[in-house]
Design an enzyme around this catalytic site. Structure first.
Site, short mmCIF file in Angstrom:
data_model
loop_
_atom_site.label_atom_id
_atom_site.label_comp_id
_atom_site.label_asym_id
_atom_site.label_seq_id
_atom_site.Cartn_x
_atom_site.Cartn_y
_atom_site.Cartn_z
N THR A 7 0.85 -1.20 0.00
CA THR A 7 0.00 0.00 0.00
C THR A 7 0.88 1.24 0.00
OG1 THR A 7 -1.81 1.17 1.12
CG2 THR A 7 -0.16 0.12 2.52
N ASN A 9 -0.82 4.04 1.02
CA ASN A 9 -1.68 4.84 1.88
C ASN A 9 -1.07 4.91 3.28
OD1 ASN A 9 -3.76 5.55 3.79
ND2 ASN A 9 -5.29 5.12 2.22
N PRO A 10 -0.59 6.07 3.71
CA PRO A 10 0.08 6.17 5.02
C PRO A 10 -0.83 5.84 6.19
CG PRO A 10 -0.29 8.36 4.09
CD PRO A 10 -0.61 7.37 3.01
N LYS A 12 -3.30 3.60 6.21
CA LYS A 12 -3.42 2.14 6.27
C LYS A 12 -2.13 1.51 6.80
CE LYS A 12 -6.88 1.64 2.62
NZ LYS A 12 -7.21 1.06 1.30
N ASP A 70 -7.52 -6.03 0.92
CA ASP A 70 -8.58 -5.35 0.20
C ASP A 70 -9.86 -5.55 0.99
OD1 ASP A 70 -8.82 -3.85 -2.41
OD2 ASP A 70 -10.57 -5.15 -2.55
N SER A 71 -10.82 -4.71 0.73
CA SER A 71 -12.08 -4.81 1.45
C SER A 71 -13.24 -4.46 0.54
CB SER A 71 -12.09 -3.90 2.68
OG SER A 71 -12.02 -2.54 2.29
#
Length: 205
Positions: A7, A9-10, A12, A70-71
């Site tokens: 990822t 995304n910081p 996450k 993932d979601s």
């Protein structure tokens, strides 16, 4: 053990580091690597499909153990063709900004009288080598059921827009008012820790 989290995304990345802080795992994000990593097309039909696609793609470039998550968002009572699933941020071909997501899903809650129950179903895939990988989409890594409301909280967290319209089903409080390390751990952290603990036990000599 060093594991790369697939990822950029910081939020996450920091969330996963908090969840796994009790385990002997160093979690490194893609932005912390010197290798340029391109985006992976998330073309799967389920969270596990996408987690696997990303982890395998990153491993093919990095040749180091890497995991991806993932979601999918699933809303009770919503017609199947309108279920967000893995496309929670993409609506009618458009990728929504954080503010657009809040507006869109608050609108769905309004359709149900101002609130509707929902759940995030999460998946993870860890690729250790070309021949060995571990994955899960079990219920214990999915979120608790929660309420989506049409009345947004004034606070926003970049990368987690729907927390601003999410209410804890048990307490009736906005996630923004109760979100901390303990509640995060209670919701999904235990399941992720158990997943990685099992992996560690399997690969230890």
């Amino acid at each position: 053990m060093k594991l790369i989290y697939g990822t950029k995304n910081p939020a996450k990345l920091e969330s996963m580091r908090r969840i796994l802080k009790e385990l002997p795992i160093e979690v490194v994000g893609l932005n912390e690597l010197s290798v340029e990593i391109g985006e992976v097309e998330e073309s799967g039909n389920s969270p596990l499909d996408n987690a696997r696609l990303k982890a395998e793609a990153y491993y093919s470039v990095l040749k180091e153990p890497v995991f991806s998550c993932d979601s999918g968002l699933y809303i009770d009572g919503l017609d199947e063709e309108r279920q967000p699933g893995v496309y929670a941020r993409r609506v009618k071909g458009k990728t929504l900004s954080d503010d657009e997501m809040i507006k869109y899903y608050a609108g769905i809650a309004k359709e149900f009288g101002g609130k509707v129950t929902a759940q995030y179903k999460n998946a993870i895939c860890l690729v250790m080598s070309n021949s060995k990988s571990y994955e899960s989409m079990d219920e214990d890594i999915s979120s608790e059921r929660f309420i989506l409301t049409d009345k947004p909280h004034p606070v926003r967290i970049k990368g987690f827009p729907l927390d601003s319209i999410s209410i804890d089903e048990n307490t009736g409080e906005y996630y923004m008012d109760i979100k901390n390390e303990e509640t995060e751990s209670d919701m999904i952290g235990k399941g992720f820790r158990e997943f990685f603990a099992k992996v560690i036990n399997k690969i230890e000599p």
